[in-house]
Motif scaffolding. Sequence first.
Motif, PDB file in Angstrom:
ATOM      1  N   ARG A  90       0.844  -1.212   0.000  1.00  0.00           N
ATOM      2  CA  ARG A  90       0.000   0.000   0.000  1.00  0.00           C
ATOM      3  C   ARG A  90       0.872   1.251   0.000  1.00  0.00           C
ATOM      4  O   ARG A  90       0.622   2.204  -0.751  1.00  0.00           O
ATOM      5  N   ALA A  91       1.877   1.267   0.866  1.00  0.00           N
ATOM      6  CA  ALA A  91       2.763   2.434   0.902  1.00  0.00           C
ATOM      7  C   ALA A  91       3.493   2.603  -0.425  1.00  0.00           C
ATOM      8  O   ALA A  91       3.710   3.720  -0.898  1.00  0.00           O
ATOM      9  N   ASP A  92       3.858   1.470  -1.068  1.00  0.00           N
ATOM     10  CA  ASP A  92       4.523   1.525  -2.364  1.00  0.00           C
ATOM     11  C   ASP A  92       3.596   2.125  -3.428  1.00  0.00           C
ATOM     12  O   ASP A  92       4.021   2.913  -4.274  1.00  0.00           O
ATOM     13  N   HIS A  93       2.313   1.764  -3.379  1.00  0.00           N
ATOM     14  CA  HIS A  93       1.361   2.329  -4.338  1.00  0.00           C
ATOM     15  C   HIS A  93       1.251   3.844  -4.152  1.00  0.00           C
ATOM     16  O   HIS A  93       1.185   4.604  -5.132  1.00  0.00           O
ATOM     17  N   ALA A  94       1.204   4.288  -2.900  1.00  0.00           N
ATOM     18  CA  ALA A  94       1.125   5.732  -2.647  1.00  0.00           C
ATOM     19  C   ALA A  94       2.401   6.427  -3.124  1.00  0.00           C
ATOM     20  O   ALA A  94       2.354   7.522  -3.699  1.00  0.00           O
ATOM     21  N   MET A  95       3.551   5.796  -2.904  1.00  0.00           N
ATOM     22  CA  MET A  95       4.805   6.378  -3.379  1.00  0.00           C
ATOM     23  C   MET A  95       4.823   6.459  -4.902  1.00  0.00           C
ATOM     24  O   MET A  95       5.279   7.437  -5.490  1.00  0.00           O
ATOM     25  N   GLN A 153      -9.326   4.721  -3.211  1.00  0.00           N
ATOM     26  CA  GLN A 153      -9.947   5.041  -4.503  1.00  0.00           C
ATOM     27  C   GLN A 153      -8.889   5.311  -5.562  1.00  0.00           C
ATOM     28  O   GLN A 153      -8.999   4.874  -6.705  1.00  0.00           O
ATOM     29  N   THR A 154      -7.835   6.040  -5.187  1.00  0.00           N
ATOM     30  CA  THR A 154      -6.849   6.469  -6.189  1.00  0.00           C
ATOM     31  C   THR A 154      -5.769   5.411  -6.410  1.00  0.00           C
ATOM     32  O   THR A 154      -5.464   5.049  -7.540  1.00  0.00           O
ATOM     33  N   ASP A 155      -5.204   4.895  -5.323  1.00  0.00           N
ATOM     34  CA  ASP A 155      -4.040   4.027  -5.448  1.00  0.00           C
ATOM     35  C   ASP A 155      -4.391   2.610  -5.867  1.00  0.00           C
ATOM     36  O   ASP A 155      -3.524   1.826  -6.208  1.00  0.00           O
ATOM     37  N   SER A 156      -5.669   2.237  -5.818  1.00  0.00           N
ATOM     38  CA  SER A 156      -6.050   0.912  -6.300  1.00  0.00           C
ATOM     39  C   SER A 156      -6.149   0.871  -7.812  1.00  0.00           C
ATOM     40  O   SER A 156      -6.230  -0.172  -8.417  1.00  0.00           O
ATOM     41  N   ALA A 157      -6.139   2.027  -8.456  1.00  0.00           N
ATOM     42  CA  ALA A 157      -6.267   2.086  -9.921  1.00  0.00           C
ATOM     43  C   ALA A 157      -5.161   2.913 -10.538  1.00  0.00           C
ATOM     44  O   ALA A 157      -5.335   3.577 -11.531  1.00  0.00           O
ATOM     45  N   ASP A 158      -3.981   2.921  -9.912  1.00  0.00           N
ATOM     46  CA  ASP A 158      -2.911   3.787 -10.412  1.00  0.00           C
ATOM     47  C   ASP A 158      -2.013   3.088 -11.426  1.00  0.00           C
ATOM     48  O   ASP A 158      -1.012   3.621 -11.827  1.00  0.00           O
ATOM     49  N   GLY A 159      -2.371   1.867 -11.802  1.00  0.00           N
ATOM     50  CA  GLY A 159      -1.557   1.173 -12.813  1.00  0.00           C
ATOM     51  C   GLY A 159      -0.421   0.383 -12.227  1.00  0.00           C
ATOM     52  O   GLY A 159       0.271  -0.329 -12.916  1.00  0.00           O
ATOM     53  N   ARG A 160      -0.220   0.468 -10.904  1.00  0.00           N
ATOM     54  CA  ARG A 160       0.892  -0.278 -10.263  1.00  0.00           C
ATOM     55  C   ARG A 160       0.281  -1.487  -9.582  1.00  0.00           C
ATOM     56  O   ARG A 160       0.034  -1.494  -8.379  1.00  0.00           O
ATOM     57  N   SER A 161      -0.019  -2.534 -10.332  1.00  0.00           N
ATOM     58  CA  SER A 161      -0.696  -3.705  -9.801  1.00  0.00           C
ATOM     59  C   SER A 161       0.315  -4.684  -9.241  1.00  0.00           C
ATOM     60  O   SER A 161       1.508  -4.588  -9.464  1.00  0.00           O
ATOM     61  N   GLY A 162      -0.209  -5.655  -8.496  1.00  0.00           N
ATOM     62  CA  GLY A 162       0.652  -6.692  -7.957  1.00  0.00           C
ATOM     63  C   GLY A 162       1.165  -6.352  -6.577  1.00  0.00           C
ATOM     64  O   GLY A 162       0.991  -5.255  -6.055  1.00  0.00           O
ATOM     65  N   THR A 163       1.832  -7.351  -5.974  1.00  0.00           N
ATOM     66  CA  THR A 163       2.377  -7.189  -4.631  1.00  0.00           C
ATOM     67  C   THR A 163       3.769  -6.600  -4.704  1.00  0.00           C
ATOM     68  O   THR A 163       4.519  -6.879  -5.621  1.00  0.00           O
ATOM     69  N   TRP A 164       4.095  -5.769  -3.694  1.00  0.00           N
ATOM     70  CA  TRP A 164       5.421  -5.130  -3.670  1.00  0.00           C
ATOM     71  C   TRP A 164       6.519  -6.161  -3.702  1.00  0.00           C
ATOM     72  O   TRP A 164       6.470  -7.179  -3.037  1.00  0.00           O
ATOM     73  N   GLN A 165       7.524  -5.903  -4.498  1.00  0.00           N
ATOM     74  CA  GLN A 165       8.753  -6.701  -4.527  1.00  0.00           C
ATOM     75  C   GLN A 165       9.928  -5.752  -4.396  1.00  0.00           C
ATOM     76  O   GLN A 165       9.959  -4.711  -5.057  1.00  0.00           O
ATOM     77  N   PRO A 166      10.944  -6.071  -3.578  1.00  0.00           N
ATOM     78  CA  PRO A 166      12.072  -5.149  -3.389  1.00  0.00           C
ATOM     79  C   PRO A 166      12.909  -5.039  -4.641  1.00  0.00           C
ATOM     80  O   PRO A 166      13.064  -5.995  -5.382  1.00  0.00           O
ATOM     81  N   ALA A 167      13.474  -3.842  -4.871  1.00  0.00           N
ATOM     82  CA  ALA A 167      14.390  -3.609  -6.007  1.00  0.00           C
ATOM     83  C   ALA A 167      15.796  -3.940  -5.558  1.00  0.00           C
ATOM     84  O   ALA A 167      16.438  -3.167  -4.885  1.00  0.00           O
ATOM     85  N   LEU A 168      16.274  -5.136  -5.908  1.00  0.00           N
ATOM     86  CA  LEU A 168      17.596  -5.580  -5.438  1.00  0.00           C
ATOM     87  C   LEU A 168      18.651  -5.133  -6.402  1.00  0.00           C
ATOM     88  O   LEU A 168      18.436  -5.118  -7.591  1.00  0.00           O
TER      89      LEU A 168
END
Length: 665
Positions: free
Chosen positions: A628-633, A650-665
């Motif tokens: 959730r925090a990643d979607h807001a970011m 309402q906004t972050d559920s449809a922002d085009g960033r779908s899926g579960t957060w994965q870390p950028a290694l």
Amino acid sequence: MIVLAAALVGLFLVELLLSRSLGITLYPYYWIPVVLAASFATPRQVGWFTSLAIVLTVVWSLQSPQATTLKLLLRLAGLIGIAWVSMHLARELQAKDRSNRELKDHYQLLAENAPDVVLSSDCQGRISWVSPAVQQLLGHDARALRDRTIAELVLEPDRDRLDQAIDRVLQGENSGCDLRFRAADGGSRWISMALRPVPGPDGDVTGLVGSWRDIQGVVDARLAEERTKAALAASEERLRLTMENTSTGIALLDAEGHVLSINPAAGGLLDRDPADLEGLTWPSCSPPEDRAGEAPLMAELVDGRRRCYRLRKRILQGERPPLWVDCSVSSSRRPDGSLAFVIAQFNDVTEMVQAEAALASSEQRYRLLAENSSDVVLLVKGGLVSWISPSLTCMLGWQPEDWVGHPLSHFIPADDHPLLDQDLQTLAGGGTVVRRLQALAHDRSRRWVELHASPHRDPLGQLDGIVGSFRTVDQEVAAERELARRACTDELTGLVNRHEARERITAIAGRVQRQGDATAVLFCDLDNFKEINDTFGHGPGDELLRTVAARIRSGLRSGDMAARIGGDELVVVLQGVRGLGDAVTIAEKLRRAVAEPILTSAGSLSITLSIGVTMVRPGENPDAIITRADHAMYRAKQTGRNQVVPFSEQTDSADGRSGTWQPAL
């Protein structure tokens, strides 16, 4: 073709005129145009010429006075034979031409679609043709690079190597080198260039052909590997110095108990060269009659049922009598839980063992031995210290009379009093105690000590106090804490690492939330951090990242947590906030603090943060919270960067960033 046909008809008319007027017959000429046509015409066209020659031959036989049936047949036979050979040659030439065209088209298709860039140039390196793959590699249009020199695309420091490579090619040799090329966006990429000469008819080099291959990833990986090797070498050097210079004997063992490595202090205790001990088993260092007592403890340690154990044991000293040591054995495990190696630390306590044995027969002998022991030995009666050895002064700075007549709690920090009370109850019940706790030195500093205590009995066997010994273990505690810290912190920034962050968020989410005691999670991403790394290098980038981490850490309260979970991704956990508004306010403060210019080895640099904020829901999975925090970011990134955006269903559920957060290694 028309010229040859006209020539054929012209020769026919000349021969017909000569034969009718002068009686002269020319040598049969009809095969000449047919053979000439075979060198450039198609089989169909050669057939047309053959038909024309046959018709003209028949007409000649009808019009010429010298024509006979035999001459006609001979001319026709010769013409048909020549025609057949010519058509065969024309067919072979046509097939060869078609094969050459197909081969040329094939190689051009390969060059234009190959992942590597293919090019040709003159002897001065001026590009005459380059494949379209250069657009993807460097961002340059292939047509725009024609008539430009290769040197114009190479960074200035690398041009000497380019000139050397071209010189070798002009001498007729194949050549190659790794160079930094300037990209269309102003950046640069490492390219592996291979060149080979194009020989002319006289053998001289008339041009160059070559290829460019992207090796930026290979170079980055090599640099990262070199940094990792350097860090590993430094860490190994520190470990080596620690093992070589500590007074404690240390041995590293495998799961079967074989000695992998042993330090000089351990070799001195065993009275053998450390190199001779490698490969021997740990039990073989003890007398045979003592091995059975330690075997179950070692088995539990290897199986993971026990983290460590401590005991006093005897070790063999060659031809000399066995030596009593105080031995602490622990395990080091990999992230998957498998055993990496076993660490055995031991100190000579022969004098202490002898002193304790002497207590049973003579308190005077006990006192003399205890006063000369390097460890502190004490006797407690009625809850007060009645006697303590003079080694206390060397260890903690106190005089023995400073302790006599006072309870032990007077010299133990208040936060360790519950442990001390628990141990005193165990001793009062007749048990023994081995405990690590902190003791106050004379200068009021805290020192870690390890206490061994057991009940003291009078000659009638009745409990008459406590007898014990302790020694400082600051180095051991510091080493263990450093190992624990490395396991849960990020090496570069000193922040909590991803695994530890998830564990703490899971623990926080699992607690019962009290009114007004909410928890928020901030997902922070450094804006344009990759461009700073690409422009100034990873050294200034690492300095920038460490400073950002320090500023975030300094802006948090004692109960908050900051973690690095990816390359340029940070997570902050705020506990005890009243709601989303409080979390956004704190996030704004962190964003402003990070935005201040940062002094690095590359000069003053600036970086900004895009921050997403969400609240923790009790019992929630940590990945869902971070997502959730990643979607807001992500929405903060999309709407301009350098801002704080709270999570919105309402906004972050449809922002085009779908899926579960994965870390950028």
